[in-house]
Design an enzyme around this catalytic site. Structure first.
Site, PDB file in Angstrom:
ATOM      1  N   LYS A  81       2.043  -3.067 -13.239  1.00  0.00           N
ATOM      2  CA  LYS A  81       1.632  -2.514 -12.035  1.00  0.00           C
ATOM      3  C   LYS A  81       0.369  -1.693 -12.361  1.00  0.00           C
ATOM      4  CE  LYS A  81       2.966  -0.791  -7.450  1.00  0.00           C
ATOM      5  NZ  LYS A  81       4.095  -0.208  -6.746  1.00  0.00           N
ATOM      6  N   SER A 156       4.842  -2.201  -2.446  1.00  0.00           N
ATOM      7  CA  SER A 156       3.608  -2.285  -2.886  1.00  0.00           C
ATOM      8  C   SER A 156       3.558  -2.867  -4.080  1.00  0.00           C
ATOM      9  CB  SER A 156       2.901  -0.825  -2.960  1.00  0.00           C
ATOM     10  OG  SER A 156       3.714  -0.266  -3.795  1.00  0.00           O
ATOM     11  N   SER A 180       9.101  -0.153  -3.052  1.00  0.00           N
ATOM     12  CA  SER A 180       8.180  -1.115  -3.592  1.00  0.00           C
ATOM     13  C   SER A 180       8.500  -2.152  -4.663  1.00  0.00           C
ATOM     14  CB  SER A 180       6.862  -0.097  -4.103  1.00  0.00           C
ATOM     15  OG  SER A 180       5.951   0.091  -2.928  1.00  0.00           O
TER      16      SER A 180
END
Ligand code: GLN
Length: 487
Positions: A81, A156, A180
């Site tokens: 990420k 996210s 997330s």
């Protein structure tokens, strides 16, 4: 070379081929990069693709394998990420503020993966600074759900979940502050694990809410989740909140049976507004677990209904403090045309941050202000203790808890953007584990209207072994993790 597409392999499958010299890391990485090229235009799961760097790493991995020194992750292509720092590679947090930020050091999780010879193929898209549930808050572009590109992948860690689901990498690592990793895993049909707070070092993870943030793996199946956790868990002197508990061998115990396991079903997790079919999915999973020998009974976590409110005080409060470092001087974007330092600061933050990040900073600053601190922040910390105690009590009677991961399947792009509260409600089942610091995992539990959905297991501190064993038993008897989108 194997007859199947190398990009479609799980970590364990690829590892066996690599060590038996049926496949090289260079071939595997080339295949993964080609898969990214073929699918990325539809998905936007990446912020940066590191093709050249990946090929260099793959060559290096092949040398390690040839020397017989390989580990389970040597030569395996992965994504991280884009809020996890990578030395020499842009780390943007999907924010204009850090659009050109190139860290000079690796996060500890990245160092661990690199030391094992894993191959970084790129950085995954996210909601700006990990604030969001759909990846629509990325300053660059939204990521699409590989099962239906009109729908969000969740957030996210939407980029990581979409990339693993669409087999653009063999695994990804995301971050989970309020869900997330698990919510996008549920929406994209992959396994998402949020370990115990402190199990994985946060060094080099760009801070959102430091008392809640935790890195976690996104993988195609439960065994792979155990392998990645194994590689990145452990104490780190660079993160004083990282835990010094010894790291067990998560994958060696994964195949045991779950006879006699006591599973609780917290009644507060079946709320108005959740899809009836999501409830049916959990009920059917309960049936499967009973068939496997577990005993299942209802339990109660009475303070659950306050978890969302507590989170939306504590997380923005910590964020407002953490994000004060983006002042145009020390990091990233700096607004050039200003006549004095205050104007520069103001303009940098005005143009550098997107609307959701500004909303969180405002909420957090308000909650921490003199005169409001006791009413909001202090009160929220007290309720946080009550939520923790609920879990402590439940774990006296149960080994773990089962709940839905999300109240609905993935929603349409744009559907919730105008209503932040509707967006926040997505995390209603995932947030309590962050508040309490306990581990939780989302495991695929089938499709509803063609879209994936997950179930969540939560356990006491450092119960990852039992979470993984139970998830593995469930996965083996249902095979939901074998599904893959037609993209
Ligand atoms: N969706 C939640 C939020 O917007 C959780 C985010 C996260 O876990 N990083 O805060």
């Amino acid at each position: 070379m194997t007859s199947t597409n190398p990009w479609s392999l799980t970590i364990s499958e690829a590892h066996n081929l690599l060590i038996n010299k049926k496949l090289s890391s260079v071939e595997l990485t080339q295949s993964v990069l080609k898969r990214i090229e073929d699918t990325e235009e539809k998905l936007n799961a990446f912020v940066t693709i590191t093709s050249e760097y990946a090929m260099e790493s793959a060559k290096h991995a092949d040398k390690i394998i040839a020397q017989g020194k390989s580990s389970l992750l040597t030569g395996i292509p992965f994504q991280a990420k884009d809020n996890i720092c990578t030395s020499g590679i842009r780390t943007t947090c999907s924010s204009r503020m850090l659009e050109d930020f190139i860290p000079s050091y690796d996060a500890t999780a990245i160092t661990n993966l690199k030391n094992l010879g894993a191959v970084l193929v790129g950085k995954g898209n996210l909601d700006e600074f990990a604030m969001g549930s759909s990846t629509e808050n990325s300053a660059f572009y939204p990521t699409k759900n590989p099962y239906d590109i009109k729908r969000v992948p969740g957030g996210s860690s939407g980029g990581p979940a979409a990339a693993v689901s669409a087999q653009q990498c063999l695994f990804s690592i995301g971050s989970d502050t309020g869900g997330s990793v698990r919510q996008p895993a549920s929406f994209c049909g992959v396994v998402g694990l949020k370990p115990t707070y402190g199990r994985i070092s946060r060094y080099g993870l760009v801070a959102f809410a430091s008392s809640l943030d935790q890195i976690g793996p996104l993988t195609r199946n439960v065994r792979d989740s155990a392998l990645v956790l194994q590689a990145i868990a452990g104490h780190d002197k660079m993160d004083s909140t990282s835990n010094s508990e010894p790291v067990p061998d998560y994958s060696s115990n994964i195949n045991g049976d779950i006879k006699g396991l006591r599973i609780g079903v917290p009644k507060e997790y079946f709320v108005d507004g959740m899809d009836a079919e999501v409830k049916d999915t959990v009920m059917s999973a309960i049936g499967t677990l009973e068939d496997l020998g577990a005993s299942v009974a209802e339990t109660s976590l009475p303070h659950t209904s306050h978890a969302l409110a507590v989170y939306y005080i504590i997380a923005p409060a910590e964020a407002s403090s953490n994000l004060s470092r983006y002042d145009g001087v020390k990091f990233g974007y700096s607004h050039a045309e200003s006549t004095n330092v205050w104007e520069a600061l103001e303009k940098t933050r005005q143009h550098g941050f997107g609307p959701e990040v500004k909303r969180r900073i405002l909420l957090g600053t308000y909650a921490l202000s003199a005169g409001y601190y006791d009413a909001y922040y202090l009160k929220a910390q007290k309720v946080r203790s009550l939520i923790r105690q609920d879990f402590d009590k439940a774990f006296k009677d149960f080994d773990l808890l089962i709940t839905p991961s999300t109240p609905t399947i993935a929603f349409l792009i744009g559907e919730k953007m105008s209503d932040p509260v509707q967006m926040y409600l997505n995390d209603i089942f995932t947030i309590p584990a962050n508040i309490a610091g306990i581990p939780a995992i989302s495991v695929p539990s089938g499709l509803i209207k063609g879209m994936p959905i997950g179930i969540q297991f939560m356990g006491p501190y450092h119960s990852e072994e039992i979470l993984l064993k139970t998830s593995n038993a469930y996965e083996k008897s249902t095979h939901h993790s074998l599904l893959a989108p037609l993209i």
